[in-house]
Design a protein around this motif. Structure first.
Motif, mmCIF file in Angstrom:
data_model
loop_
_atom_site.group_PDB
_atom_site.id
_atom_site.type_symbol
_atom_site.label_atom_id
_atom_site.label_comp_id
_atom_site.label_asym_id
_atom_site.label_seq_id
_atom_site.Cartn_x
_atom_site.Cartn_y
_atom_site.Cartn_z
ATOM 1 N N ALA A 98 -1.446 -0.448 -75.921
ATOM 2 C CA ALA A 98 -2.194 0.193 -74.671
ATOM 3 C C ALA A 98 -3.625 -0.229 -74.407
ATOM 4 C CB ALA A 98 -2.146 1.728 -74.751
ATOM 5 N N GLY B 186 10.061 6.024 -68.797
ATOM 6 C CA GLY B 186 8.608 6.110 -68.588
ATOM 7 C C GLY B 186 7.868 5.270 -69.646
ATOM 8 N N GLN C 144 6.218 2.023 -71.461
ATOM 9 C CA GLN C 144 5.650 0.731 -70.787
ATOM 10 C C GLN C 144 5.549 -0.247 -71.725
ATOM 11 O OE1 GLN C 144 1.935 2.153 -68.573
ATOM 12 N NE2 GLN C 144 2.346 4.123 -69.448
ATOM 13 N N PHE C 145 5.674 -0.071 -72.903
ATOM 14 C CA PHE C 145 5.931 -1.468 -73.778
ATOM 15 C C PHE C 145 6.649 -1.333 -75.002
ATOM 16 C CE2 PHE C 145 3.193 0.113 -77.449
ATOM 17 C CZ PHE C 145 2.611 0.875 -76.827
ATOM 18 N N ARG D 70 -2.106 5.968 -68.513
ATOM 19 C CA ARG D 70 -2.371 7.039 -69.852
ATOM 20 C C ARG D 70 -1.783 8.108 -69.786
ATOM 21 N NH1 ARG D 70 -4.873 5.382 -74.818
ATOM 22 N NH2 ARG D 70 -5.521 3.487 -74.646
ATOM 23 N N ARG D 71 -1.199 8.673 -70.749
ATOM 24 C CA ARG D 71 -0.966 10.029 -70.977
ATOM 25 C C ARG D 71 -0.011 10.632 -70.054
ATOM 26 N NH1 ARG D 71 -4.556 12.164 -74.936
ATOM 27 N NH2 ARG D 71 -3.296 14.214 -74.566
ATOM 28 N N LYS E 240 3.466 9.547 -67.340
ATOM 29 C CA LYS E 240 4.592 8.278 -67.091
ATOM 30 C C LYS E 240 4.068 7.650 -65.672
ATOM 31 C CE LYS E 240 8.431 10.684 -69.257
ATOM 32 N NZ LYS E 240 9.712 11.315 -69.318
ATOM 33 N N PRO E 241 4.350 6.299 -65.747
ATOM 34 C CA PRO E 241 4.068 5.800 -64.456
ATOM 35 C C PRO E 241 5.081 5.985 -63.674
ATOM 36 C CG PRO E 241 4.698 4.036 -66.087
ATOM 37 C CD PRO E 241 4.872 5.521 -67.001
ATOM 38 N N HIS F 135 3.751 5.958 -74.650
ATOM 39 C CA HIS F 135 3.342 4.987 -73.973
ATOM 40 C C HIS F 135 4.435 3.786 -74.352
ATOM 41 C CE1 HIS F 135 -0.829 6.586 -73.899
ATOM 42 N NE2 HIS F 135 -0.393 6.957 -72.999
ATOM 43 N N PHE G 224 -1.866 -0.242 -66.437
ATOM 44 C CA PHE G 224 -1.239 0.606 -67.436
ATOM 45 C C PHE G 224 -1.706 2.219 -67.114
ATOM 46 C CE2 PHE G 224 0.497 1.533 -71.674
ATOM 47 C CZ PHE G 224 -0.412 2.384 -72.121
ATOM 48 N N GLU H 190 -2.315 4.858 -82.381
ATOM 49 C CA GLU H 190 -1.324 4.924 -81.281
ATOM 50 C C GLU H 190 -0.107 5.232 -81.790
ATOM 51 O OE1 GLU H 190 -1.839 4.015 -77.490
ATOM 52 O OE2 GLU H 190 0.210 4.652 -77.399
ATOM 53 N N PRO I 141 3.965 12.012 -73.018
ATOM 54 C CA PRO I 141 4.885 11.206 -72.963
ATOM 55 C C PRO I 141 4.466 9.771 -73.956
ATOM 56 C CG PRO I 141 4.416 11.412 -70.680
ATOM 57 C CD PRO I 141 3.467 11.900 -71.522
#
Lengths: 529, 196
Positions: A389, A208, A210-211, B138-139, B141-142, A187, B136, A146, A185
């Protein structure tokens, strides 16, 4: 059906170097940081991972590739200079093989180095086609790696946040650069120096991500208290996840006294032939200015504070690396078994390290990682390697806490980057950030020369913001270089700002600094609003 | 081209930064105009006046200029480029005014700073828990605007009794001592089957 492990291991390697590129000089000392990292760390790690894939060993690794590092690894000038560097090393190693012909122990090592450098050059040129970033990308596509991003130029965000648009620009630029590089993008992010401040998660959400990761006390001192300490991530109020470093596993590797790398079987970094051999012999292979320095060829193992140095024994060092990997696996197993009964999901042990520890400072580091993943895969089922992830996909429910403002720098907050040696930079960084914001509003629409000048102003600002300069000023080696970089970029920014306001951009000078400070070719100056 | 960086930026400002939970850093610039204004405002009281940075502890309140929890002055040399300020407690919010205190005690503020927040330096005593579920993505943007779903706190699978806790601790201590001894002797068990 997968058996749920007793715990997870999240190994994180942070690969970053400041943007150092000097086309105006034929050889430039500080560019060596990149060449050494390529030879000592990045290629060995890639070869370890390719070997694991080839041998069917399932593994998971998380690695930062910072935008400046990616830029340098893809820069044609630096690539050609790296080839020159490795060719020079091969030449030196060949001479060493010849010179040590009647000294069997040294001869064996000289031969080892020659073979190693030849393998490295072959990997760089033929296996990876000069594109290490692509090699990392392929491992990510295979699902083993990752790749996370970092600040655009590794700016220390808590101290840049006096002007919040500076933080937004570091993150927007990093995310855009990652998307250009890897086609999707990012993660997650490795915050520069784990520098977190409450509210930063809002900016991460906006781009965008997430962690992210924090130092241990980032979660231990979070508000309210996390039920599981550092052994589960938390969600910030925005839903962005924070993972914190586990101290126990860190100490085993990081600690100069107690950690693995100090073992007497391992190679001593400091006894390099660049210091020890005849000056005329070694002169072409050390620093361009003639000062003695590291070449990369070292014959001694660690023997502590004595002048009686012992010759490095590769076979013994490899045995030790295997032992240490087994010890690490064993300790993580006991650690998660101890934590497990008090948790509603397997505990996660987050083990982040600067990548250059592996291979550069600790020569046997990459082999330790190789043994580690093989033992995790073949010898046990208690601990499973995982990426953040995957963890967040399996465990969607997490506690909501606000992490504590913190960093992984010495003393855990901001002192490394804000002290008597470097505090002078901030009035300039903050003023420039404010002025850059002003420029984005003044020139909402821009094209041609104006647009180029705006983008270049953004580049100069970003380069000035590298936390590496403040760090170097604090730690004391290469201080002049760090001071010069800060002043050069602030001065260039200021001149561009004044020219833009006056409506008179000097096209010749602009072209000159565009060629020198050429990071982020497609930088959008609107990132700075 | 020489690296000429500005010596001054031509605007009066006071900026606060956090060094750690118990130390702040302040830097400032005062334009000649601001200095003249101060002199005009204080008049004769300027004689013997001290330059200070007046700090306000404004933790958890909306500061209206007069409702700080606590105020303290730090005497500074106006020509100094920066100043380090120790404070007493972590996890607080501050802003400050740069100004002159006359011998009469009258304070003339030249400029007000930004607001800063010092971090915590200890474990929180607040154990009230909230939990969320977040999917979550993947791949891609949320969705920025995705709603956040709060959920009840999870139960622990089973509480261990004190005896079970003791037994677990003892077993782990025994295993660790065994492993340490083997490790020190130069060999390592790499799998649990090798005889505990």
């Amino acid at each position: 059906m997968r058996v749920q492990p007793a715990g997870y291991l999240c190994l994180v390697l942070h690969c970053h170097l400041p943007y150092v590129r000097h086309p105006e000089h034929d050889r430039f000392l500080e560019e060596n940081w990149l060449y050494e990292a390529i030879s000592d760390t990045y290629i060995p790690l890639l070869r370890v991972m390719d070997g694991l894939v080839r041998d069917g060993v399932d593994f998971r690794l998380t690695t930062t590739l910072s935008p400046p590092l990616i830029s340098m690894l893809r820069d044609p000038l630096l690539i050609s200079r790296y080839e020159r560097h490795i060719n020079r090393l091969i030449e030196l190693a060949s001479k060493e093989v010849h010179r040590t012909a009647y000294q069997p122990e040294l001869h064996r090592l000289a031969t080892m180095y020659l073979e190693r450098f030849l393998q490295t050059r072959n990997a760089f040129t033929n296996e990876y086609g000069h594109d290490l970033v692509g090699a990392f990308g392929r491992l990510q596509e295979l699902g083993k790696l990752e790749i996370i991003t970092c600040g655009a130029t590794h700016g220390f965000l808590p101290l840049l946040n006096v002007v919040p648009s500076a933080v937004r620009a570091q993150l927007r630029t990093a995310v855009a650069h990652y998307e250009e590089t890897f086609g999707r993008p990012p993660h997650g992010i490795w915050l520069p120096e784990c520098g977190y401040f409450p509210g930063l998660d809002e900016v991460l959400r906006d781009v965008g991500i997430q962690f992210f990761f924090t130092e241990s006390h980032g979660l231990l001192y979070a508000e309210p208290r996390p039920r599981y300490g550092v052994h589960a991530p938390v969600f910030c109020p925005t839903g962005i996840a924070a993972f914190a470093r586990d101290l126990e596993s860190s100490k085993q590797v990081w600690s100069a006294e107690e950690g693995y790398p100090g073992d007497p079987a391992y190679r001593d970094y400091y006894r390099d032939i660049g210091w020890d051999l005849d000056y005329d012999y070694i002169r072409p292979y050390i620093q361009p200015d003639g000062k003695r320095g590291s070449t990369g060829i070292k014959y001694c193992r660690i023997t502590g504070r004595t002048d009686q140095k012992q010759v490095y024994d590769r076979a013994w060092a490899m045995e030790r690396a295997a032992d240490h990997a087994g010890n690490f696996v064993f300790n993580r197993g006991r650690q998660v078994e101890w934590l497990g009964p008090t948790m509603d999901r397997p505990p996660i042990v987050v083990a982040p390290y600067d990548a250059e520890l592996f291979g550069h400072w600790w020569f046997e580091g990459p082999e330790w990682i190789d043994f580690l993943f093989r033992k995790l895969h073949f010898d046990q089922q208690v601990v499973e390697p995982i990426t953040p992830a995957e963890y967040l996909e399996r465990h969607e429910i997490n506690q909501v806490c606000t992490p504590c403002g913190s960093s992984w720098g010495h003393k855990g907050y901001h002192e490394v980057w804000l002290n008597g040696g470097n505090d002078w930079i901030y009035r300039h960084l903050h003023a420039a950030a404010r002025r850059m914001e002003e420029l984005t509003h003044r020139f909402a629409k821009a094209d041609g020369l104006t647009q180029r000048a705006l983008a270049q102003a953004g580049r100069e600002l970003l380069l000035a913001q590298s936390s590496d300069w403040a760090f170097i000023m604090k730690t004391g080696t290469m201080v002049e270089y760090a001071v010069k970089r800060t002043k050069d970029h602030v001065a260039r920014f200021t001149r561009l700002y004044e020219q833009l306001l006056a409506g008179r951009v000097d096209a010749g000078w602009l072209k000159d600094i565009e060629e020198k400070d050429n990071i982020f070719p497609s930088l959008d100056h609107r990132n700075f609003s | 081209m020489s690296s000429d960086i500005p010596d001054r930026y031509g605007r009066t400002e006071l900026v606060l930064m956090v060094m750690d939970p118990l130390h702040l850093f302040a830097y400032w610039e005062v334009t000649p105009e601001s200095l003249r204004e101060a002199q005009d405002a204080l008049g004769a009281e300027m004689d013997g006046a001290r330059a200070v940075v007046r700090f306000y502890d404004i933790s958890l309140i909306h500061f209206d200029g007069a409702n700080a929890h606590h105020t303290f002055d730090i005497d500074v040399g106006l020509e100094a480029r920066g100043w380090y300020v120790p404070v007493w407690t972590a996890d607080k919010s501050y802003c400050a005014d740069l100004g002159f205190v006359a011998r009469t005690g009258r304070f003339h503020a030249i400029t007000r700073s930004n607001v800063i927040h010092t971090p915590r330096a200890s474990v929180s005593g607040n154990t009230a828990e909230r939990w969320m579920r977040v999917k979550f993505v993947r791949r891609r943007k949320p969705d920025r605007a995705r709603p956040l779903e709060y959920v009840p706190a999870p139960e622990l699978p089973r509480r261990l009794s004190p005896d079970e806790w003791r037994a677990l601790r003892e077993r782990l201590a025994r295993e660790k001592a065994l492993a340490d001894a083997r490790f020190a002797a130069g060999g390592m068990p790499s799998s649990p089957e090798k005889g505990f």
